[in-house]
Design an enzyme around this catalytic site. Sequence first.
Site, PDB file in Angstrom:
ATOM      1  N   PRO A   9       0.841  -1.172   0.032  1.00 32.15           N
ATOM      2  CA  PRO A   9      -0.024  -0.003   0.042  1.00 32.15           C
ATOM      3  C   PRO A   9       0.737   1.242  -0.001  1.00 32.15           C
ATOM      4  O   PRO A   9       1.778   1.281   0.793  1.00 32.15           O
ATOM      5  CB  PRO A   9      -0.667  -0.002   1.279  1.00 32.15           C
ATOM      6  CG  PRO A   9      -0.196  -1.363   2.141  1.00 32.15           C
ATOM      7  CD  PRO A   9       0.449  -2.213   1.191  1.00 32.15           C
ATOM      8  N   ASN A  10       0.457   2.248  -0.850  1.00 31.10           N
ATOM      9  CA  ASN A  10       0.764   3.566  -0.883  1.00 31.10           C
ATOM     10  C   ASN A  10       2.166   3.652  -1.877  1.00 31.10           C
ATOM     11  O   ASN A  10       2.706   4.758  -2.019  1.00 31.10           O
ATOM     12  CB  ASN A  10       1.116   4.101   0.681  1.00 31.10           C
ATOM     13  CG  ASN A  10      -0.297   4.374   1.331  1.00 31.10           C
ATOM     14  OD1 ASN A  10      -1.136   4.707   0.677  1.00 31.10           O
ATOM     15  ND2 ASN A  10      -0.238   3.616   2.520  1.00 31.10           N
ATOM     16  N   ARG A  17       5.194  10.833  -2.586  1.00 30.28           N
ATOM     17  CA  ARG A  17       4.954  10.582  -1.231  1.00 30.28           C
ATOM     18  C   ARG A  17       6.307  10.626  -0.398  1.00 30.28           C
ATOM     19  O   ARG A  17       7.268  10.023  -0.610  1.00 30.28           O
ATOM     20  CB  ARG A  17       4.523   8.982  -1.105  1.00 30.28           C
ATOM     21  CG  ARG A  17       4.345   8.503   0.388  1.00 30.28           C
ATOM     22  CD  ARG A  17       4.200   7.076   0.437  1.00 30.28           C
ATOM     23  NE  ARG A  17       4.134   6.658   1.514  1.00 30.28           N
ATOM     24  CZ  ARG A  17       4.265   5.470   2.068  1.00 30.28           C
ATOM     25  NH1 ARG A  17       4.615   4.294   1.201  1.00 30.28           N
ATOM     26  NH2 ARG A  17       4.056   5.241   3.297  1.00 30.28           N
ATOM     27  N   TYR A  22      11.417   8.444   0.997  1.00 28.84           N
ATOM     28  CA  TYR A  22      11.331   7.256   0.245  1.00 28.84           C
ATOM     29  C   TYR A  22      11.839   7.557  -1.127  1.00 28.84           C
ATOM     30  O   TYR A  22      12.221   6.763  -2.017  1.00 28.84           O
ATOM     31  CB  TYR A  22       9.800   6.915  -0.062  1.00 28.84           C
ATOM     32  CG  TYR A  22       9.019   6.585   1.253  1.00 28.84           C
ATOM     33  CD1 TYR A  22       9.457   5.435   1.768  1.00 28.84           C
ATOM     34  CD2 TYR A  22       8.187   7.325   1.748  1.00 28.84           C
ATOM     35  CE1 TYR A  22       8.764   4.847   3.092  1.00 28.84           C
ATOM     36  CE2 TYR A  22       7.522   6.810   2.893  1.00 28.84           C
ATOM     37  CZ  TYR A  22       7.848   5.823   3.404  1.00 28.84           C
ATOM     38  OH  TYR A  22       7.236   5.114   4.884  1.00 28.84           O
ATOM     39  N   ASN A  74       8.059  -5.529  -1.045  1.00 29.83           N
ATOM     40  CA  ASN A  74       7.839  -4.490  -0.061  1.00 29.83           C
ATOM     41  C   ASN A  74       6.556  -4.304   0.300  1.00 29.83           C
ATOM     42  O   ASN A  74       5.850  -4.001  -0.185  1.00 29.83           O
ATOM     43  CB  ASN A  74       8.491  -3.068  -0.973  1.00 29.83           C
ATOM     44  CG  ASN A  74       8.422  -2.123   0.120  1.00 29.83           C
ATOM     45  OD1 ASN A  74       7.813  -2.297   1.314  1.00 29.83           O
ATOM     46  ND2 ASN A  74       8.927  -1.020  -0.254  1.00 29.83           N
ATOM     47  N   ALA A  77       3.393  -0.949   4.744  1.00 32.64           N
ATOM     48  CA  ALA A  77       2.685  -0.704   6.078  1.00 32.64           C
ATOM     49  C   ALA A  77       2.157  -2.106   6.725  1.00 32.64           C
ATOM     50  O   ALA A  77       2.520  -2.563   7.834  1.00 32.64           O
ATOM     51  CB  ALA A  77       1.672   0.280   6.308  1.00 32.64           C
ATOM     52  N   GLU A  98      12.445  -9.326   1.558  1.00 33.54           N
ATOM     53  CA  GLU A  98      11.844  -8.483   1.815  1.00 33.54           C
ATOM     54  C   GLU A  98      12.769  -7.304   1.822  1.00 33.54           C
ATOM     55  O   GLU A  98      13.738  -6.997   2.071  1.00 33.54           O
ATOM     56  CB  GLU A  98      11.513  -8.289   3.663  1.00 33.54           C
ATOM     57  CG  GLU A  98      10.794  -7.156   3.980  1.00 33.54           C
ATOM     58  CD  GLU A  98      10.688  -7.472   5.599  1.00 33.54           C
ATOM     59  OE1 GLU A  98      10.504  -8.353   6.283  1.00 33.54           O
ATOM     60  OE2 GLU A  98      10.454  -6.425   6.186  1.00 33.54           O
ATOM     61  N   HIS A 100      12.919  -2.617   1.840  1.00 25.62           N
ATOM     62  CA  HIS A 100      12.335  -1.396   2.040  1.00 25.62           C
ATOM     63  C   HIS A 100      13.006  -0.220   1.733  1.00 25.62           C
ATOM     64  O   HIS A 100      14.446  -0.379   1.633  1.00 25.62           O
ATOM     65  CB  HIS A 100      12.294  -1.224   3.603  1.00 25.62           C
ATOM     66  CG  HIS A 100      11.264  -2.353   4.151  1.00 25.62           C
ATOM     67  ND1 HIS A 100       9.971  -2.137   4.094  1.00 25.62           N
ATOM     68  CD2 HIS A 100      11.604  -3.371   5.072  1.00 25.62           C
ATOM     69  CE1 HIS A 100       9.334  -3.357   4.858  1.00 25.62           C
ATOM     70  NE2 HIS A 100      10.392  -3.902   5.116  1.00 25.62           N
ATOM     71  N   ARG A 107      13.566   4.284  12.189  1.00 23.29           N
ATOM     72  CA  ARG A 107      12.368   5.158  12.232  1.00 23.29           C
ATOM     73  C   ARG A 107      11.618   4.904  13.669  1.00 23.29           C
ATOM     74  O   ARG A 107      11.855   4.680  14.724  1.00 23.29           O
ATOM     75  CB  ARG A 107      11.736   4.880  11.043  1.00 23.29           C
ATOM     76  CG  ARG A 107      12.595   5.161   9.740  1.00 23.29           C
ATOM     77  CD  ARG A 107      11.548   5.006   8.251  1.00 23.29           C
ATOM     78  NE  ARG A 107      10.577   5.896   8.346  1.00 23.29           N
ATOM     79  CZ  ARG A 107       9.643   5.862   7.461  1.00 23.29           C
ATOM     80  NH1 ARG A 107       9.362   4.787   6.597  1.00 23.29           N
ATOM     81  NH2 ARG A 107       8.549   6.560   7.479  1.00 23.29           N
TER      82      ARG A 107
HETATM   83  C1  DQA Z   1       8.347   1.133   3.530  1.00 23.77           C
HETATM   84  C2  DQA Z   1       8.530   1.296   5.249  1.00 23.77           C
HETATM   85  C3  DQA Z   1       7.182   0.931   5.779  1.00 23.77           C
HETATM   86  O1  DQA Z   1       7.243   1.133   7.291  1.00 23.77           O
HETATM   87  C4  DQA Z   1       6.167   1.891   5.195  1.00 23.77           C
HETATM   88  O2  DQA Z   1       4.927   1.642   6.132  1.00 23.77           O
HETATM   89  C5  DQA Z   1       5.848   1.979   3.957  1.00 23.77           C
HETATM   90  C6  DQA Z   1       7.344   1.842   2.920  1.00 23.77           C
HETATM   91  C7  DQA Z   1       9.739   1.297   2.886  1.00 23.77           C
HETATM   92  O3  DQA Z   1       9.974   1.011   1.772  1.00 23.77           O
HETATM   93  O4  DQA Z   1      10.400   1.952   3.236  1.00 23.77           O
HETATM   94  O5  DQA Z   1       4.881   2.264   3.273  1.00 23.77           O
HETATM   95  O6  DQA Z   1       8.121  -0.505   3.310  1.00 23.77           O
END
Ligand code: DQA
Length: 146
Positions: A9-10, A17, A22, A74, A77, A98, A100, A107
């Site tokens: 998501p997002n 964003r 990011y 990835n 959240a 995984e 990120h 963080r």
């Molecule tokens: C994320 C880190 C997560 O905590 C966050 O909710 C994201 C992006 C990252 O790529 O840094 O949406 O996965």
Amino acid sequence: MKILVINGPNLNLLGTREPEIYGYTTLLDINQELVEYAKTLSNEIELSFFQSNIEGEIVDKIQQSADFDGLIINPAAYTHTSIAIGDAIKAVGIKAVEVHLSNVSNREEYRKNSFISNSCIGVVSGFKKDSYKMGLLGLYNVAKRI
Ligand code: DQA
């Protein structure tokens, strides 16, 4: 070698964003760069991309990934909330990494826990778009030894 890349998501909003966290690169550009990077490793790597804001759709996609050799995910959240995504990776037994963009360890406290990483062979966190390339390199090197 077929590799599935899943973004949660997002991440469809990348580029605009919170770019200080990011980066300024869109998801489309990250995916295209990954395709170019894959060619430098091997011309046998075939990448497929999937993004969803919906947990169940991500679980469905993982369940359908039986003919893939590896997964770069990835979970965004959902990393910190989703037992279901971790369970799906274990259920299909796919080799997963995984990734990120940000360093989730430096963080907020709630980002320090991952429900996904114990289903994965490794985690790459904090290198913005390069996290995906590092994830692919690791996955490729593990997969080609088998
Ligand atoms: C994320 C880190 C997560 O905590 C966050 O909710 C994201 C992006 C990252 O790529 O840094 O949406 O996965």
